[in-house]
Design an enzyme around this catalytic site. Structure first.
Site, PDB file in Angstrom:
ATOM      1  N   GLU A 166       0.811  -1.211   0.000  1.00 45.93           N
ATOM      2  CA  GLU A 166       0.000   0.000   0.000  1.00 45.93           C
ATOM      3  C   GLU A 166       0.859   1.282   0.000  1.00 45.93           C
ATOM      4  OE1 GLU A 166      -3.034  -0.447  -0.539  1.00 45.93           O
ATOM      5  OE2 GLU A 166      -3.431  -2.483   0.156  1.00 45.93           O
ATOM      6  N   LEU A 167       2.054   1.163  -0.579  1.00 49.81           N
ATOM      7  CA  LEU A 167       3.021   2.271  -0.645  1.00 49.81           C
ATOM      8  C   LEU A 167       3.356   2.848   0.736  1.00 49.81           C
ATOM      9  CD1 LEU A 167       2.465   4.431  -3.848  1.00 49.81           C
ATOM     10  CD2 LEU A 167       3.466   2.170  -3.582  1.00 49.81           C
TER      11      LEU A 167
END
Lengths: 404, 438
Positions: free
Chosen positions: A146-147
């Protein structure tokens, strides 16, 4: 000359079945296999296969002028092998073109970077091995679940030998600065950062099919013009999105496939644009500044923080109880237990427990199998309880054998 | 002797303890030579025939209780029963406000085609008339009263006394008394104070009070309830008689598969609402887990405090030892008791409380709050104040750590509960009838 960097995230979790209290101690199969199979097959038909075919055609047509990047979680690759091998084959075909980069990430799409460095490192290592085995590439750029990124996580990533990492171009980190340049990570300044241009990325992945949107209907020419024109200054435009946006979030009849085809054709022949992979984009542009991110950020929600997974007491409890078992799992080191331990770590399980949107327990999410955050929590904890009981039994057996 | 009885549920269509109690009581009365005409609202059937139809028990219920009905004793019981089903969508155990919410919810679900009319679930069946008679619970109560009068008229001369169970049926009881001139006995299984704490619904309170005022005798299920009736409803003590509930042993208990967890299991089973004291159970669990980490706590049931309790459990960091099963039905309840090592009923206010007796039948030692009616009849149960979580934790600890203690409570408890027979309770009810029949 501007660089445009397309990156697509591919992940599907192994969803748990409605595992009840009465099953604890008896039933050690936690997965909803029919559901996982039907979801993967559905997305394969609507998204992965047609989109991969489209990219394959485009890449072959443009002979090296069109490059893109992917990261596919280990758990997603496992499911392709089990349920949809043709999807894996089509990714392999993309890999063979030499124009597609596969990034490293956590094998289990986990949040381990936030709690346990050792687990994080070994999960990434496992993913790198898998990517090399399946696609014949040794990843040199990294993408966290999710970065999620912070200075400390950047430090760990650099220690593992990665040259670049992608992250969110979050306003609260950038301030007045633009996401359209390469930056250096704060603690390990050799590590280069590519930041997502969330405005331009979300125009495609979220807003494209929204008829309320002032820009609807968006055409490839208009969009290409936004990128090339003076309104988007900078050196590297990073368009990072979930792959499921194509055919899933925007169904085929919205024209998303035609849009992408036209856009790619347009950009590939445009003189002022280079389409590069993540590693190339990072290598060919010098960092303009050091970027500090003392707290973990992500690409999710308006806040761009980690509260979608660790924002309430249910999530904190499940998360801490899961990682409490770390030492036991490591000491037993049995492949069955390691496998279950990995699938339990997927961030999706925690996402389903979120209560931050709308009213309590009203989870809005694609492919969410639960009625409420509470149900998600209860099922997860039941599974975790069984896992712990079985784990303790296995450790006891092992110890008894050693004594004998 | 014959009695015209107004209830609202009867096996197999039961949603809670009242149906079970009525069933036990009528069986006990049959043994004491009392014949019962049982009137019960029933939610299915065609609403245009909304008037009463008299159904002989042997036609309807024998098919359901098929395997039980072969013995002579069973046949004698059913011979003494007459059933009258009245179409209505009354639901026991919920307040008028909740009724409205559930009603709307049900209607919208039907509209969305998620469920069909006449779904096999009892609760849903009871709603299946919704929208046709108006969703207002009070209208239903009034309608039941009109039908009550009709039933009394049609059965004139066939009964000597009227017996009404809980507030929903009181108007029916009063109406029947007016029409027939026969004496009325009302049975308080729960008061509005037990259901709503101090925030009583005035309309419900008024119905309860007028029912008791119009009655010739009031039966309370415990001294606790009798005291509330006298103090809060100003009913003359001479008029209020306590008859404790009993428990019926179903024949041939089912044998369940072995349990998966070898660790001790401590169970709470009931609605997760304020008056059942779920919070105290959670706090006691946390205290026990500090001393003994390998105990599993289970909360079985649903209710308005559910999300609150889940959050509290997570906050206390005991969610890997504290499990929720949701609402359990039928066999699942017995299976749950079967798996349990300790049963806890920490009710803040419980007029009687039949579930500890069910637990004891399954050989499970029980901890009950002193604020429950059942505490008056049980000797082999550990009794604590509902708010005293230390004492509750102590009791749980004792029962899971000292086998001698738990063995004594389960053995003696089984014997004790076996002696709580409906025949005896029914005899006391019959004495009440005799005292009002002139």
């Amino acid at each position: 000359m501007k660089t445009v960097c397309f990156y697509f995230q591919v992940h599907q979790p192994l969803r748990l079945k409605k595992y009840r209290f009465f099953s604890i101690g008896k039933d050690h199969n936690y997965l909803d296999e029919p559901l996982n199979r039907s979801i993967v097959n559905g997305i394969a038909t609507r998204c992965y296969l047609p989109m991969n075919n489209l990219f394959l055609e485009l890449i072959n047509a443009h002979k090296g002028a069109l490059k893109i990047s992917f990261s596919i979680s280990g758990i997603a690759i496992e499911q392709f092998k089990m349920y949809a091998p043709q999807v894996l084959d089509s990714f392999k075909a993309l890999a063979k073109t030499g124009c597609v980069e596969f990034l490293a990430e956590t094998y289990s799409h986990s949040l381990s970077s936030l709690i346990n460095t050792e687990e994080f490192t070994s999960d990434v290592k496992r993913h790198c091995d898998l990517i090399e085995q399946e696609f014949g590439q040794k990843p040199i750029s990294f993408r966290n679940t999710e970065l999620i990124y912070s200075d400390s996580i950047g430090e760990e990533i650099a220690k593992m030998g990665f040259k670049s990492v992608i992250a969110e171009g979050a306003k609260h980190i950038l301030g007045w600065k633009s996401p359209n340049y390469v930056y250096a990570s704060a603690k390990s300044q050799k590590l280069r950062l590519l930041l997502r241009n969330y405005k331009l990325s979300d125009d495609i992945s979220f807003r494209f099919s929204n008829r309320e949107w002032s820009e609807w209907p968006l055409t490839a020419d208009v969009y290409a013009n936004w990128i090339t024109s003076e309104t988007t200054p900078g050196e590297v435009i990073n368009l990072f999105m979930n792959y499921e946006a194509f055919g899933e979030h925007h169904s085929v009849d919205t024209g998303i496939f035609e849009f992408m085809k036209a856009l790619m054709n347009n950009l590939a022949v445009c003189d002022s644009i280079k389409l590069l992979t993540v590693s190339e984009a990072a290598a060919q542009n010098k960092p303009v500044a050091v970027l500090h991110s003392p707290h973990a950020m992500s690409w999710t929600d308006e806040e761009r923080d980690i509260t979608a997974w660790l924002g309430n007491e249910l999530q904190s409890e499940a998360f801490s109880k899961l990682y409490k078992l770390n030492d036991s799992v490591k000491s037993l080191n049995d492949e069955t237990f390691n496998y279950k331990w990995r699938l339990m770590q997927s961030s999706d399980h925690f996402f389903y427990m979120a209560t931050k949107w709308l009213s309590d327990g009203n989870v809005h999410s694609y492919f969410n199998p639960y009625d409420s955050a509470y149900e998600a929590f209860i099922i997860y904890m039941n599974v975790l309880s069984d896992f712990e009981l079985e784990l303790n039994k296995a450790i006891e057996n092992k110890n008894n054998k050693t004594i004998e | 002797m014959k009695v015209l009885m107004f209830g609202w549920e009867f096996p197999p269509h039961i949603a809670g303890g009242l149906g079970t109690a009525c069933y036990g009581l009528t069986r006990g009365l049959a043994k004491n030579d009392v014949e019962v005409i049982f009137t019960v609202p029933k939610a299915y059937g065609d609403e245009d025939q909304r008037f009463t139809h008299i159904v002989n028990a042997s036609d309807v219920e024998l098919s359901v209780c098929g395997e039980l009905s072969t013995s002579i004793e069973e046949r004698e019981f059913w011979d003494k029963m007459t059933f009258i089903h009245i179409d209505s969508n009354m639901v026991p155990y919920i307040s008028p406000e909740e009724f409205e919410v559930e009603q709307n919810e049900y209607k919208s679900r039907v509209e969305r085609n998620e469920i069909e009319y006449g779904d096999s679930d009892v609760w849903k069946e009871r709603y299946s008339f919704s929208g046709k008679y108006g969703a207002n619970l009070m209208e239903e109560v009034a309608r039941y009263a009109i039908i009550g009068a009709q039933v009394a008229k049609e059965n004139e001369g066939k009964f000597d006394v009227i017996h009404a169970h809980d507030w929903l049926t009181y108007y029916a009881g009063i109406a029947a008394k007016r029409v027939s001139g026969k004496p009325l006995v009302v049975h308080m299984h729960a008061t509005e104070y037990d259901r709503s704490g101090e925030n009583v619904n005035q309309v419900v309170y008024d119905i309860e009070r007028s029912g008791m005022a119009a009655a010739d005798k009031v039966i309370a299920v415990s001294n606790l309830t009798r005291k509330i009736v006298i103090e809060k409803y100003n009913i003359h003590p001479d008029k209020v008689v306590t008859v404790h509930n009993a428990v019926r042993f179903a024949d041939g208990g089912k044998v369940f598969e072995s349990r998966g967890i070898t660790d001790k299991i401590v169970t709470f089973l009931g609605r997760i609402t304020y008056q059942k004291g779920p919070d105290y159970f959670v706090e006691a669990a946390a205290k026990v887990l500090q001393k003994v980490p390998n105990v599993h706590f289970v909360m079985a049931g649903s209710g308005d405090l559910f999300t609150h309790v889940v959050k509290r459990v997570a906050k206390l960091g005991i969610a890997d030892r504290f499990h929720f099963t949701g609402f359990l039905k039928g066999d699942e309840v017995h299976r749950m008791f079967d798996m349990s090592d300790v049963y806890v009923m920490p009710s803040v206010s419980e007029p009687f409380g039949i579930s500890p007796l069910e637990a004891m039948k399954s050989n499970v030692p029980v901890i009950i709050s002193k604020q429950s009616g059942v505490a008056e009849v049980l000797e082999y149960a550990l009794k604590v104040d509902y708010w005293d979580v230390d004492a509750m934790a102590d009791a749980i600890y004792g029962l899971i750590e000292y086998p001698a203690l738990s063995k004594m409570f389960s053995d003696k408890g089984l014997k004790e509960v076996t002696n709580l027979k409906w025949d005896k309770a029914a005899k006391e009810v019959k004495d009440v009838y005799e005292s009002v029949i002139k």
